[in-house]
Write a protein that holds these residues in place. Structure first.
Motif, PDB file in Angstrom:
ATOM      1  N   ASP A   4       0.858  -1.187   0.000  1.00 22.86           N
ATOM      2  CA  ASP A   4       0.000   0.000   0.000  1.00 22.86           C
ATOM      3  C   ASP A   4       0.894   1.237   0.000  1.00 22.86           C
ATOM      4  O   ASP A   4       0.917   2.009   0.955  1.00 22.86           O
ATOM      5  CB  ASP A   4      -0.926  -0.024   1.223  1.00 22.86           C
ATOM      6  CG  ASP A   4      -1.934   1.101   1.201  1.00 22.86           C
ATOM      7  OD1 ASP A   4      -2.293   1.567   0.098  1.00 22.86           O
ATOM      8  OD2 ASP A   4      -2.358   1.529   2.288  1.00 22.86           O
ATOM      9  N   ALA A   5       1.641   1.414  -1.082  1.00 24.65           N
ATOM     10  CA  ALA A   5       2.639   2.480  -1.173  1.00 24.65           C
ATOM     11  C   ALA A   5       1.987   3.858  -1.281  1.00 24.65           C
ATOM     12  O   ALA A   5       0.895   4.003  -1.819  1.00 24.65           O
ATOM     13  CB  ALA A   5       3.524   2.247  -2.387  1.00 24.65           C
ATOM     14  N   ASN A   6       2.713   4.869  -0.770  1.00 21.31           N
ATOM     15  CA  ASN A   6       2.242   6.243  -0.933  1.00 21.31           C
ATOM     16  C   ASN A   6       3.084   6.998  -1.962  1.00 21.31           C
ATOM     17  O   ASN A   6       2.853   8.169  -2.217  1.00 21.31           O
ATOM     18  CB  ASN A   6       2.198   6.987   0.407  1.00 21.31           C
ATOM     19  CG  ASN A   6       3.531   7.031   1.113  1.00 21.31           C
ATOM     20  OD1 ASN A   6       4.580   6.756   0.529  1.00 21.31           O
ATOM     21  ND2 ASN A   6       3.506   7.372   2.404  1.00 21.31           N
ATOM     22  N   VAL A   7       4.079   6.309  -2.541  1.00 21.45           N
ATOM     23  CA  VAL A   7       4.940   6.902  -3.567  1.00 21.45           C
ATOM     24  C   VAL A   7       5.001   5.939  -4.752  1.00 21.45           C
ATOM     25  O   VAL A   7       5.038   4.728  -4.572  1.00 21.45           O
ATOM     26  CB  VAL A   7       6.376   7.125  -3.026  1.00 21.45           C
ATOM     27  CG1 VAL A   7       7.330   7.547  -4.131  1.00 21.45           C
ATOM     28  CG2 VAL A   7       6.383   8.146  -1.900  1.00 21.45           C
ATOM     29  N   GLN A   8       4.969   6.482  -5.943  1.00 18.12           N
ATOM     30  CA  GLN A   8       5.203   5.658  -7.129  1.00 18.12           C
ATOM     31  C   GLN A   8       6.371   6.264  -7.887  1.00 18.12           C
ATOM     32  O   GLN A   8       6.664   7.454  -7.762  1.00 18.12           O
ATOM     33  CB  GLN A   8       3.962   5.543  -7.994  1.00 18.12           C
ATOM     34  CG  GLN A   8       3.380   6.847  -8.480  1.00 18.12           C
ATOM     35  CD  GLN A   8       2.002   6.659  -9.101  1.00 18.12           C
ATOM     36  OE1 GLN A   8       1.399   5.612  -9.003  1.00 18.12           O
ATOM     37  NE2 GLN A   8       1.516   7.696  -9.739  1.00 18.12           N
ATOM     38  N   HIS A   9       7.039   5.421  -8.674  1.00 17.37           N
ATOM     39  CA  HIS A   9       8.175   5.939  -9.421  1.00 17.37           C
ATOM     40  C   HIS A   9       8.016   5.651 -10.905  1.00 17.37           C
ATOM     41  O   HIS A   9       7.365   4.691 -11.294  1.00 17.37           O
ATOM     42  CB  HIS A   9       9.498   5.397  -8.886  1.00 17.37           C
ATOM     43  CG  HIS A   9       9.676   3.928  -9.037  1.00 17.37           C
ATOM     44  ND1 HIS A   9       9.048   3.005  -8.238  1.00 17.37           N
ATOM     45  CD2 HIS A   9      10.438   3.228  -9.889  1.00 17.37           C
ATOM     46  CE1 HIS A   9       9.397   1.788  -8.589  1.00 17.37           C
ATOM     47  NE2 HIS A   9      10.241   1.889  -9.596  1.00 17.37           N
ATOM     48  N   PHE A  10       8.583   6.542 -11.705  1.00 16.41           N
ATOM     49  CA  PHE A  10       8.522   6.441 -13.157  1.00 16.41           C
ATOM     50  C   PHE A  10       9.919   6.665 -13.703  1.00 16.41           C
ATOM     51  O   PHE A  10      10.682   7.472 -13.189  1.00 16.41           O
ATOM     52  CB  PHE A  10       7.606   7.524 -13.754  1.00 16.41           C
ATOM     53  CG  PHE A  10       6.219   7.502 -13.220  1.00 16.41           C
ATOM     54  CD1 PHE A  10       5.277   6.644 -13.761  1.00 16.41           C
ATOM     55  CD2 PHE A  10       5.839   8.327 -12.168  1.00 16.41           C
ATOM     56  CE1 PHE A  10       3.981   6.621 -13.258  1.00 16.41           C
ATOM     57  CE2 PHE A  10       4.557   8.310 -11.670  1.00 16.41           C
ATOM     58  CZ  PHE A  10       3.621   7.464 -12.223  1.00 16.41           C
ATOM     59  N   PHE A  11      10.226   5.972 -14.775  1.00 12.33           N
ATOM     60  CA  PHE A  11      11.471   6.216 -15.494  1.00 12.33           C
ATOM     61  C   PHE A  11      11.122   7.084 -16.690  1.00 12.33           C
ATOM     62  O   PHE A  11      10.217   6.775 -17.454  1.00 12.33           O
ATOM     63  CB  PHE A  11      12.098   4.900 -15.958  1.00 12.33           C
ATOM     64  CG  PHE A  11      13.378   5.103 -16.705  1.00 12.33           C
ATOM     65  CD1 PHE A  11      14.544   5.414 -16.021  1.00 12.33           C
ATOM     66  CD2 PHE A  11      13.418   5.008 -18.075  1.00 12.33           C
ATOM     67  CE1 PHE A  11      15.727   5.619 -16.699  1.00 12.33           C
ATOM     68  CE2 PHE A  11      14.596   5.214 -18.768  1.00 12.33           C
ATOM     69  CZ  PHE A  11      15.754   5.510 -18.073  1.00 12.33           C
ATOM     70  N   PRO A  22      -1.643  12.558  -0.240  1.00 11.00           N
ATOM     71  CA  PRO A  22      -0.932  13.480   0.659  1.00 11.00           C
ATOM     72  C   PRO A  22      -0.147  12.709   1.723  1.00 11.00           C
ATOM     73  O   PRO A  22      -0.622  11.716   2.265  1.00 11.00           O
ATOM     74  CB  PRO A  22      -2.061  14.297   1.296  1.00 11.00           C
ATOM     75  CG  PRO A  22      -3.200  14.203   0.334  1.00 11.00           C
ATOM     76  CD  PRO A  22      -3.085  12.840  -0.302  1.00 11.00           C
ATOM     77  N   VAL A  23       1.055  13.178   1.988  1.00  9.62           N
ATOM     78  CA  VAL A  23       1.914  12.553   2.993  1.00  9.62           C
ATOM     79  C   VAL A  23       2.090  13.551   4.134  1.00  9.62           C
ATOM     80  O   VAL A  23       2.522  14.688   3.911  1.00  9.62           O
ATOM     81  CB  VAL A  23       3.290  12.169   2.389  1.00  9.62           C
ATOM     82  CG1 VAL A  23       4.199  11.580   3.431  1.00  9.62           C
ATOM     83  CG2 VAL A  23       3.101  11.209   1.215  1.00  9.62           C
ATOM     84  N   GLU A  24       1.713  13.125   5.316  1.00 10.90           N
ATOM     85  CA  GLU A  24       1.798  13.995   6.491  1.00 10.90           C
ATOM     86  C   GLU A  24       3.262  14.197   6.910  1.00 10.90           C
ATOM     87  O   GLU A  24       4.112  13.346   6.665  1.00 10.90           O
ATOM     88  CB  GLU A  24       1.030  13.370   7.659  1.00 10.90           C
ATOM     89  CG  GLU A  24      -0.449  13.159   7.396  1.00 10.90           C
ATOM     90  CD  GLU A  24      -1.217  14.453   7.216  1.00 10.90           C
ATOM     91  OE1 GLU A  24      -0.900  15.444   7.911  1.00 10.90           O
ATOM     92  OE2 GLU A  24      -2.130  14.477   6.368  1.00 10.90           O
ATOM     93  N   GLU A  25       3.528  15.301   7.557  1.00 12.23           N
ATOM     94  CA  GLU A  25       4.869  15.561   8.079  1.00 12.23           C
ATOM     95  C   GLU A  25       5.260  14.431   9.027  1.00 12.23           C
ATOM     96  O   GLU A  25       4.483  14.013   9.881  1.00 12.23           O
ATOM     97  CB  GLU A  25       4.901  16.900   8.823  1.00 12.23           C
ATOM     98  CG  GLU A  25       6.293  17.273   9.295  1.00 12.23           C
ATOM     99  CD  GLU A  25       6.335  18.640   9.966  1.00 12.23           C
ATOM    100  OE1 GLU A  25       7.171  18.813  10.855  1.00 12.23           O
ATOM    101  OE2 GLU A  25       5.525  19.515   9.585  1.00 12.23           O
ATOM    102  N   GLY A  26       6.442  13.886   8.834  1.00  9.67           N
ATOM    103  CA  GLY A  26       6.934  12.795   9.665  1.00  9.67           C
ATOM    104  C   GLY A  26       6.535  11.414   9.173  1.00  9.67           C
ATOM    105  O   GLY A  26       7.031  10.407   9.666  1.00  9.67           O
ATOM    106  N   GLU A  27       5.621  11.356   8.211  1.00 12.22           N
ATOM    107  CA  GLU A  27       5.194  10.054   7.661  1.00 12.22           C
ATOM    108  C   GLU A  27       6.277   9.530   6.717  1.00 12.22           C
ATOM    109  O   GLU A  27       6.913  10.276   5.988  1.00 12.22           O
ATOM    110  CB  GLU A  27       3.874  10.229   6.905  1.00 12.22           C
ATOM    111  CG  GLU A  27       3.271   8.948   6.395  1.00 12.22           C
ATOM    112  CD  GLU A  27       1.947   9.182   5.657  1.00 12.22           C
ATOM    113  OE1 GLU A  27       1.472   8.224   5.042  1.00 12.22           O
ATOM    114  OE2 GLU A  27       1.409  10.311   5.690  1.00 12.22           O
TER     115      GLU A  27
END
Length: 188
Positions: free
Chosen positions: A54-61, A79-84
Motif C-alpha cells: 500500500d505504497a504512498n509513492v510511485q516511481h517512473f522512469f 498526501p503525505v503527512e509531516e513525519g510520515e
C-alpha cells in the motif's frame, strides 16, 4: 583477485571475494531497472524508501527529458503527512520468497504468499469424466497434465469445494456385474 586498472575508477588494491560479495549485494538489493536495456542502475536516495504494498509513492522512469537526460521521478500517490514515511512497492505481486531472495526481508501476512494444492488424478477409464466434472463444478481449480490443482493464498481459508473436488479427483472406477465400467455412478 581482479587486477586493478589504471584510470579514474582504478582500484587501489586487488578486489577480494568479500569486496565482490559486498558489491553484488548492494547491486541486487538497491538497483532499479534502467528500462533502456537489461542493465540496472543505482538511484541515490531512492534505495532509502521502504517497501509496502500500500505504497504512498510511485516511481517512473523518464527517457530523455527536454535536456536529453534519463531520470527517475518519484511522485506521492496521496498526501503525505509531516513525519510520515515515504513507501513504495518493490513489486505488488512479490511473495515472501521473492522479497527475501532479492531484498533480505519478508512481510507478515503477505497476500501474495500462496501454496499449491495438487490432487492426483489416476490415468484410468474415469479420468476424462473426472476432469469434465471438476472443470464444470469447480471453476477455481485447474486440470492439467493429469493433476487437479488450486493456488491458494495463505491469507485465504481453504475453499469449501476443495474437499468435494478431492473426492471427485480420487474416485476409482468400479466394474459392474455386466462388465461395464462406472465412474461416479455414471457409465464410462
Amino acid at each position: 583477485f581482479l587486477p586493478a586498472k589504471s584510470g579514474d575508477l582504478a582500484l587501489k588494491r586487488p578486489m577480494t571475494l568479500a569486496d565482490f560479495e559486498w558489491g553484488y549485494c548492494i547491486r541486487n538489493t538497491r538497483a532499479f531497472s534502467s528500462h533502456l536495456d537489461s542493465s540496472d542502475v543505482l538511484v541515490p536516495f531512492a534505495d532509502l524508501f521502504n517497501h509496502n504494498i500500500d505504497a504512498n509513492v510511485q516511481h517512473f522512469f523518464t527517457e530523455k527529458d527536454e535536456y536529453g537526460r534519463d531520470f527517475y521521478e518519484f511522485i506521492t500517490k496521496k498526501p503525505v503527512e509531516e513525519g510520515e514515511e515515504f513507501l513504495f512497492s518493490y513489486g505488488d505481486s512479490k511473495d515472501n520468497v521473492a522479497l527475501f531472495e532479492s531484498y533480505g526481508f519478508i512481510v507478515e501476512e503477505n497476500p501474495n504468499d500462496t501454496w499449491e494444492l495438487v490432487l492426483p488424478s489416476p490415468d484410468d477409464a474415469c479420468r476424462k469424466l473426472r476432469h469434465a466434472v471438476i472443470t464444470t463444478e469447480f471453476p477455481d481449480l485447474s486440470v492439467d497434465s493429469g493433476k487437479v490443482s488450486a493456488t491458494i493464498s495463505w491469507a485465504q481459508t481453504l475453499p469449501d469445494n476443495v474437499f468435494k473436488a478431492a473426492r471427485v479427483a480420487l474416485t476409482q472406477p468400479t466394474v459392474t456385474s455386466t462388465g461395464s465400467t462406472k465412474c461416479m455412478d455414471r457409465t464410462a
